[in-house]
Scaffold this motif. Structure first.
Motif, PDB file in Angstrom:
ATOM      1  N   PRO A  76       0.803  -1.229   0.000  1.00 59.29           N
ATOM      2  CA  PRO A  76       0.000   0.000   0.000  1.00 59.29           C
ATOM      3  C   PRO A  76       0.837   1.281   0.000  1.00 59.29           C
ATOM      4  CG  PRO A  76      -0.897  -1.586   1.553  1.00 59.29           C
ATOM      5  CD  PRO A  76       0.422  -2.118   1.120  1.00 59.29           C
ATOM      6  N   VAL A  77       1.917   1.338   0.787  1.00 59.57           N
ATOM      7  CA  VAL A  77       2.718   2.561   0.796  1.00 59.57           C
ATOM      8  C   VAL A  77       3.560   2.672  -0.473  1.00 59.57           C
ATOM      9  CG1 VAL A  77       4.807   1.714   2.005  1.00 59.57           C
ATOM     10  CG2 VAL A  77       4.092   4.095   2.241  1.00 59.57           C
ATOM     11  N   ILE A  78       3.974   1.547  -1.057  1.00 61.11           N
ATOM     12  CA  ILE A  78       4.641   1.604  -2.359  1.00 61.11           C
ATOM     13  C   ILE A  78       3.707   2.261  -3.366  1.00 61.11           C
ATOM     14  CG2 ILE A  78       5.483   0.220  -4.296  1.00 61.11           C
ATOM     15  CD1 ILE A  78       6.568  -1.793  -2.270  1.00 61.11           C
ATOM     16  N   ALA A  79       2.447   1.827  -3.375  1.00 61.00           N
ATOM     17  CA  ALA A  79       1.468   2.437  -4.283  1.00 61.00           C
ATOM     18  C   ALA A  79       1.282   3.917  -3.970  1.00 61.00           C
ATOM     19  CB  ALA A  79       0.135   1.701  -4.179  1.00 61.00           C
ATOM     20  N   ALA A  80       1.228   4.263  -2.676  1.00 58.28           N
ATOM     21  CA  ALA A  80       1.005   5.657  -2.280  1.00 58.28           C
ATOM     22  C   ALA A  80       2.136   6.568  -2.751  1.00 58.28           C
ATOM     23  CB  ALA A  80       0.854   5.749  -0.755  1.00 58.28           C
ATOM     24  N   VAL A  81       3.393   6.160  -2.513  1.00 57.39           N
ATOM     25  CA  VAL A  81       4.501   7.049  -2.871  1.00 57.39           C
ATOM     26  C   VAL A  81       4.667   7.152  -4.381  1.00 57.39           C
ATOM     27  CG1 VAL A  81       5.712   6.740  -0.684  1.00 57.39           C
ATOM     28  CG2 VAL A  81       6.265   5.214  -2.601  1.00 57.39           C
ATOM     29  N   TRP A  82       4.347   6.074  -5.111  1.00 55.82           N
ATOM     30  CA  TRP A  82       4.420   6.165  -6.570  1.00 55.82           C
ATOM     31  C   TRP A  82       3.253   6.988  -7.122  1.00 55.82           C
ATOM     32  CZ3 TRP A  82       8.022   4.556 -10.220  1.00 55.82           C
ATOM     33  CH2 TRP A  82       9.152   3.908  -9.707  1.00 55.82           C
ATOM     34  N   GLY A 115      -3.950  27.943  -2.072  1.00 54.66           N
ATOM     35  CA  GLY A 115      -3.467  28.702  -3.224  1.00 54.66           C
ATOM     36  C   GLY A 115      -2.053  29.215  -3.043  1.00 54.66           C
ATOM     37  N   ILE A 116      -1.246  28.509  -2.253  1.00 54.91           N
ATOM     38  CA  ILE A 116       0.139  28.926  -1.981  1.00 54.91           C
ATOM     39  C   ILE A 116       1.084  27.862  -2.529  1.00 54.91           C
ATOM     40  CG2 ILE A 116       1.819  29.560  -0.204  1.00 54.91           C
ATOM     41  CD1 ILE A 116      -0.546  30.335   1.587  1.00 54.91           C
ATOM     42  N   LEU A 117       1.778  28.197  -3.611  1.00 55.14           N
ATOM     43  CA  LEU A 117       2.650  27.243  -4.292  1.00 55.14           C
ATOM     44  C   LEU A 117       3.764  26.736  -3.378  1.00 55.14           C
ATOM     45  CD1 LEU A 117       3.524  25.769  -6.880  1.00 55.14           C
ATOM     46  CD2 LEU A 117       4.790  27.840  -7.527  1.00 55.14           C
ATOM     47  N   ALA A 118       4.315  27.605  -2.544  1.00 58.54           N
ATOM     48  CA  ALA A 118       5.432  27.211  -1.682  1.00 58.54           C
ATOM     49  C   ALA A 118       5.029  26.074  -0.749  1.00 58.54           C
ATOM     50  CB  ALA A 118       5.913  28.412  -0.871  1.00 58.54           C
ATOM     51  N   ILE A 119       3.805  26.110  -0.229  1.00 55.61           N
ATOM     52  CA  ILE A 119       3.341  25.041   0.660  1.00 55.61           C
ATOM     53  C   ILE A 119       3.233  23.728  -0.105  1.00 55.61           C
ATOM     54  CG2 ILE A 119       1.420  24.233   2.095  1.00 55.61           C
ATOM     55  CD1 ILE A 119       0.862  27.120   2.838  1.00 55.61           C
ATOM     56  N   MET A 120       2.696  23.798  -1.324  1.00 56.21           N
ATOM     57  CA  MET A 120       2.595  22.582  -2.128  1.00 56.21           C
ATOM     58  C   MET A 120       3.973  21.988  -2.393  1.00 56.21           C
ATOM     59  SD  MET A 120       1.084  21.831  -5.966  1.00 56.21           S
ATOM     60  CE  MET A 120       2.665  22.132  -6.798  1.00 56.21           C
ATOM     61  N   MET A 121       4.951  22.848  -2.692  1.00 48.53           N
ATOM     62  CA  MET A 121       6.290  22.355  -2.995  1.00 48.53           C
ATOM     63  C   MET A 121       6.968  21.767  -1.762  1.00 48.53           C
ATOM     64  SD  MET A 121       7.873  24.981  -5.804  1.00 48.53           S
ATOM     65  CE  MET A 121       7.293  24.903  -7.514  1.00 48.53           C
ATOM     66  N   VAL A 122       6.724  22.352  -0.592  1.00 51.32           N
ATOM     67  CA  VAL A 122       7.239  21.754   0.644  1.00 51.32           C
ATOM     68  C   VAL A 122       6.615  20.370   0.827  1.00 51.32           C
ATOM     69  CG1 VAL A 122       7.234  21.917   3.160  1.00 51.32           C
ATOM     70  CG2 VAL A 122       7.764  23.938   1.777  1.00 51.32           C
ATOM     71  N   GLY A 123       5.313  20.268   0.547  1.00 49.99           N
ATOM     72  CA  GLY A 123       4.647  18.972   0.615  1.00 49.99           C
ATOM     73  C   GLY A 123       5.264  17.970  -0.347  1.00 49.99           C
ATOM     74  N   GLN A 124       5.590  18.414  -1.558  1.00 54.92           N
ATOM     75  CA  GLN A 124       6.245  17.535  -2.527  1.00 54.92           C
ATOM     76  C   GLN A 124       7.609  17.060  -2.010  1.00 54.92           C
ATOM     77  OE1 GLN A 124       5.458  20.435  -5.992  1.00 54.92           O
ATOM     78  NE2 GLN A 124       5.739  18.457  -6.992  1.00 54.92           N
ATOM     79  N   ALA A 125       8.344  17.986  -1.401  1.00 48.58           N
ATOM     80  CA  ALA A 125       9.663  17.623  -0.862  1.00 48.58           C
ATOM     81  C   ALA A 125       9.529  16.568   0.233  1.00 48.58           C
ATOM     82  CB  ALA A 125      10.377  18.862  -0.334  1.00 48.58           C
ATOM     83  N   ILE A 126       8.550  16.750   1.121  1.00 50.53           N
ATOM     84  CA  ILE A 126       8.337  15.779   2.205  1.00 50.53           C
ATOM     85  C   ILE A 126       7.860  14.440   1.624  1.00 50.53           C
ATOM     86  CG2 ILE A 126       7.031  15.284   4.303  1.00 50.53           C
ATOM     87  CD1 ILE A 126       6.905  18.322   4.767  1.00 50.53           C
ATOM     88  N   ALA A 127       7.021  14.506   0.584  1.00 48.45           N
ATOM     89  CA  ALA A 127       6.600  13.276  -0.095  1.00 48.45           C
ATOM     90  C   ALA A 127       7.802  12.571  -0.726  1.00 48.45           C
ATOM     91  CB  ALA A 127       5.553  13.594  -1.155  1.00 48.45           C
ATOM     92  N   GLY A 128       8.769  13.359  -1.210  1.00 46.58           N
ATOM     93  CA  GLY A 128      10.004  12.774  -1.738  1.00 46.58           C
ATOM     94  C   GLY A 128      10.788  12.042  -0.663  1.00 46.58           C
ATOM     95  N   VAL A 129      10.776  12.602   0.550  1.00 45.67           N
ATOM     96  CA  VAL A 129      11.395  11.914   1.689  1.00 45.67           C
ATOM     97  C   VAL A 129      10.694  10.569   1.903  1.00 45.67           C
ATOM     98  CG1 VAL A 129      11.778  11.977   4.188  1.00 45.67           C
ATOM     99  CG2 VAL A 129      12.129  14.042   2.814  1.00 45.67           C
ATOM    100  N   GLY A 130       9.362  10.601   1.851  1.00 46.04           N
ATOM    101  CA  GLY A 130       8.598   9.373   2.018  1.00 46.04           C
ATOM    102  C   GLY A 130       8.933   8.333   0.969  1.00 46.04           C
ATOM    103  N   PHE A 131       9.080   8.781  -0.275  1.00 45.42           N
ATOM    104  CA  PHE A 131       9.422   7.862  -1.364  1.00 45.42           C
ATOM    105  C   PHE A 131      10.805   7.260  -1.127  1.00 45.42           C
ATOM    106  CE2 PHE A 131      10.902   6.273  -5.324  1.00 45.42           C
ATOM    107  CZ  PHE A 131       9.811   6.057  -6.140  1.00 45.42           C
ATOM    108  N   GLY A 132      11.801   8.123  -0.909  1.00 39.38           N
ATOM    109  CA  GLY A 132      13.172   7.642  -0.755  1.00 39.38           C
ATOM    110  C   GLY A 132      13.339   6.689   0.407  1.00 39.38           C
TER     111      GLY A 132
END
Length: 425
Positions: A232-238, A312-329
């Motif tokens: 399930p988490v493999i599916a989530a991070v991908w 509507g704040i791009l910086a927050i979304m990008m921080v979320g993407q970075a943290i999601a990248g941590v989750g993936f790695g």
């Protein structure tokens, strides 16, 4: 035997001249990286194509996701072919297919060309990835085999990240970014073909090449609990990786109302870049602990992404993407370390196939469905439900991991008294 002596005894046989091992290793790493530079470059370019040709949002996500179709088709059929015919033939063929995909993007005149090019690009990556991963380890010096593993990891995720960033920069600064990007990538691929042709073969040929083309998908009993807990988490991070590459760049304009091609590239850069760094950093962390950290990071990352979209704040979304990248790695690397040791050597190809199917199905299918839903539902509601699903999947894995940990503690606690008795007997 020295080559000179061999040539005296058998003058008809000539030893093929090859590159020095260090040059061959560096060249192979660059050639491998070029595959994923091209895959990453499409992330911001797809937004440009949509602006040029005015196709539906659903076609944008389809053009992004069909890469997974080509990749899976190749990795499940020719993924182990290099074990039988050698690394060099498979790698050269894959790079030639990659060159063809670069040319298709270079001359593309509509989205149909791009979709076809993405499928061909996926085939090239799928055919090359396992062979390159093995070859980099084999070409590394005997006392530095871990260097080959590191190069394989960095070439893949780092290539995706840098490809997206450089493409966004090229789009921002030039008026002919598509031509520049794929001309450079084509030249880099040609250099890769030459390097591989001149590199030493790192594995002996073996019988069974035709049999290896039959997909082997298997879940050995010893791996089932770990695989079920990790899936399930493999599916989530991908899925989150698919969101970062397939929708996030176009959302820079459609949701945040910013016209910046560089930001489009950055939106595709953040998650794979973070994933590459974390995957290396967590290589020495206990895999169960790394898995748990990765699950929590994927949940926080998904919440961060949707929070940025809703606010509507791009910086927050990008921080979320970075943290999601941590989750993936963290979680994806940990899942491999938890599952692979449980399988016998002759079972691992089938386990790899299962993991690839879960990964690339999650990478491709949900984002295509999301692309279809952006029309009737809107982008923001679609992203909300998409990220909510990834959180749910991660929570399922978290529960499974905690259960495995509790069971392992119970077994250890049960075994401890008997050990003590044995010690006194």
């Amino acid at each position: 035997m020295p080559s000179a002596h061999a040539s005296t005894d058998m003058p008809a046989i000539r030893r093929r001249r090859t590159l020095p091992a260090g040059v061959a290793l560096s060249g192979a790493a660059i050639a491998f990286t070029s595959l994923y530079l091209a895959a990453g470059a499409l992330t911001p370019l797809l937004v440009v194509y949509r602006q040029q040709w005015s196709f539906a949002p659903a076609l944008l996500t389809l053009a992004f996701a069909v890469y997974a179709v080509g990749f899976l088709a190749a990795v499940l059929t020719v993924g182990s072919l290099s074990d039988h015919v050698g690394r060099r033939p498979v790698l050269m063929a894959a790079l030639i297919v990659q060159l063809a995909s670069n040319v298709m993007f270079l001359v593309a005149s509509d989205v149909e060309w791009v979709i076809a090019g993405r499928i061909v690009q996926g085939v090239a990556s799928g055919a090359a990835t396992t062979a390159f991963t093995a070859a980099l380890v084999e070409l590394a010096p005997p006392n530095r085999k871990r260097l080959g593993t590191i190069l394989g990891s960095v070439s893949l995720t780092g290539g995706l990240a840098v490809g997206s960033l450089l493409a966004g920069l090229a789009i921002q600064l030039t008026t002919s970014a598509n031509s520049i990007i794929f001309s450079v990538l084509s030249a880099l691929t040609v250099v890769g073909i030459v390097v591989i042709a001149l590199s030493p073969e790192s594995v002996a040929t073996a019988s069974g090449a035709l049999r290896s083309l039959v997909p082997r998908v298997a879940i050995p009993p010893a791996t089932r609990r770990e695989l079920a807990a990790a899936a399930p988490v493999i599916a989530a991070v991908w899925m989150l990786a698919g969101l970062s590459g397939g929708l996030a760049p176009s959302m820079v304009h459609s949701v945040f109302h910013l016209d910046s091609d560089l930001l489009n590239g950055v939106a595709g850069f953040i998650a794979p870049a973070t994933s590459a760094v974390v995957g290396l950093t967590f290589a020495r962390v206990d895999p169960r602990r790394a898995m748990t950290i990765g699950i929590y990071a994927s949940i926080v990352g998904a919440i961060g992404i949707i929070s940025g979209v809703l606010a509507g704040i791009l910086a927050i979304m990008m921080v979320g993407q970075a943290i999601a990248g941590v989750g993936f790695g963290a979680s994806f690397t940990a899942s491999l370390r938890l599952i692979f040791p449980l399988a016998e050597a002759n079972q691992r190809a089938g386990v790899v196939a299962v993991i690839y199917i879960v990964s690339y199905s999650a990478f491709g299918v949900p984002i295509v469905i999301a692309g279809e839903l952006t029309g009737p539902l809107g982008v923001v509601p679609t992203v909300f439900w998409y990220t909510a699903l990834t959180v749910l999947l991660a929570l399922v894995s978290l529960g499974a991991q905690l259960l495995l940990k509790r069971n392992a503690s119970g077994v250890a606690g049960f075994a401890r008294p008997s050990d003590s008795v044995a010690g006194h007997s």
